[in-house]
Design a protein around this motif. Sequence first.
Motif, PDB file in Angstrom:
ATOM      1  N   SER A  99      10.957  89.448  51.587  1.00 29.43           N
ATOM      2  CA  SER A  99       9.971  88.414  51.284  1.00 29.43           C
ATOM      3  C   SER A  99       9.654  87.609  52.543  1.00 29.43           C
ATOM      4  CB  SER A  99      10.519  87.476  50.198  1.00 29.43           C
ATOM      5  OG  SER A  99       9.615  86.448  49.896  1.00 29.43           O
ATOM      6  N   PRO A 100       8.357  87.335  52.792  1.00 26.36           N
ATOM      7  CA  PRO A 100       7.197  87.783  52.021  1.00 26.36           C
ATOM      8  C   PRO A 100       6.761  89.187  52.438  1.00 26.36           C
ATOM      9  CG  PRO A 100       6.476  86.361  53.792  1.00 26.36           C
ATOM     10  CD  PRO A 100       7.978  86.397  53.871  1.00 26.36           C
ATOM     11  N   ASP A 137       5.840  93.403  44.344  1.00 31.68           N
ATOM     12  CA  ASP A 137       4.735  92.620  43.814  1.00 31.68           C
ATOM     13  C   ASP A 137       3.482  93.496  43.759  1.00 31.68           C
ATOM     14  OD1 ASP A 137       2.466  90.900  43.595  1.00 31.68           O
ATOM     15  OD2 ASP A 137       3.543  89.245  44.520  1.00 31.68           O
ATOM     16  N   THR A 140      -0.275  92.073  45.789  1.00 29.33           N
ATOM     17  CA  THR A 140      -0.440  91.743  47.209  1.00 29.33           C
ATOM     18  C   THR A 140      -1.367  92.715  47.928  1.00 29.33           C
ATOM     19  OG1 THR A 140       1.458  93.089  47.881  1.00 29.33           O
ATOM     20  CG2 THR A 140       1.885  90.773  47.309  1.00 29.33           C
ATOM     21  N   HIS A 182      10.600  86.375  42.105  1.00 24.09           N
ATOM     22  CA  HIS A 182       9.953  86.111  43.386  1.00 24.09           C
ATOM     23  C   HIS A 182       8.607  86.819  43.470  1.00 24.09           C
ATOM     24  CE1 HIS A 182      13.856  84.666  45.056  1.00 24.09           C
ATOM     25  NE2 HIS A 182      14.350  85.571  44.213  1.00 24.09           N
ATOM     26  N   ASP A 184       5.140  87.791  45.845  1.00 26.92           N
ATOM     27  CA  ASP A 184       4.968  88.170  47.250  1.00 26.92           C
ATOM     28  C   ASP A 184       6.278  88.695  47.829  1.00 26.92           C
ATOM     29  OD1 ASP A 184       3.750  88.610  49.675  1.00 26.92           O
ATOM     30  OD2 ASP A 184       3.868  86.518  50.338  1.00 26.92           O
ATOM     31  N   ALA A 185       6.922  89.564  47.080  1.00 27.05           N
ATOM     32  CA  ALA A 185       8.244  90.062  47.482  1.00 27.05           C
ATOM     33  C   ALA A 185       8.444  91.491  46.981  1.00 27.05           C
ATOM     34  CB  ALA A 185       9.346  89.162  46.926  1.00 27.05           C
TER      35      ALA A 185
END
Length: 380
Positions: A99-100, A137, A140, A182, A184-185
Amino acid sequence: MSGTMHVKTAFSANPDPVLAVAEIAQAIDQPDMAAVLFFASSRYDLGRLAQAVDEAFACPVAGCTTAGEFVTGAGYLSGTIVAASIGSRHVAMHTHLVSPVSTLGSTDAVMAAMELQAGTSQNFLDPERMFALLLVDGLTAREERVIALLQGALGDVPVVGGSAGDDMQFRQTAVYHGGDFHPDAALVALFETDLPFAIFQTHHFIRSDRSFVITAADPATRTVFSIDGLSAAQVYADALGVAAQALEDWHFTLHPFILRLGGQNYVRTVGRVNADGSLVFMSPIDQGLVLHMGTGRDMVYDLDESLHRALAGVPRPKLLIGCECVHRRLEAERCGLTEALSAVLREVPHVGFHTYGEQVDGLHVNQTFTGVILGEGTDT
């Protein structure tokens, strides 16, 4: 090696995340728990869900939000939590949060691989005894970079996985690690085992002879402006024999493009049409790529054939961890095939989720079923 691995699966439709996790924890509890995998609808209060999961399990846990779930004995589900526990002294799961992912670089990927390897019992990454499950994720639009960098960092260790969903709301998806969800991970779960396993992937599309060349595209947004020098939407519509303004989601589901790489066919699905006639894809796309139109064959037959081929290489199969594209589910629902597909999966205990994309062979793909099959091995 008979009796060296035990698997329990369960699901809960209880809308209260604390009660749902309590039901699941009771159902999958067993000795020597090496790992718990869970996949949960984004309709749950993720904060309360994460806390409940953290308190319920002492072993390593991996999970993410979904666009649908499936599990042994229940078929396709929505709005639920599904889970599996692996009880074995021959399996270890090591997790690492990346992350990210929106700014992931090669150094980050190498560091992740080094930290994962440091937690294993070996001083090197062994593709004969290790595989990685990647949960990332799904909003993204960076999955292709994530899988490419991580696969490169992990060397020959096979990586397979799926993009987290949010019940087709396209607002926020998340992966679970260390007592929290979480965004963006990406979660990398490295499995270490001396038991047999096999990476599994399939899609039911046949590549047509007609080719299309991407002549103008923006890879960063996965947008294609022109194909063969003409409006992308118009070329696609003409190939299907429909008007461009009549294109609907089901056209994209039933007729994705096919990219040929290294002797394999990989699916590239259109996500939507923009007002300017450009097409937004759900996988990486770039100017100069040559694509072919895909036409589906019998989805049930394909899954059955592919699954049995994979199972033949895994003695005493105990668990299939599956990542199935949500577009496959939408097609199955449209064509009345969900029960037939569930019947095929009943060949082996399984747990999985419907994704916003799949990862395999170092690539991000669409409309594919990916996963891994764990076996117990032969009697000794």
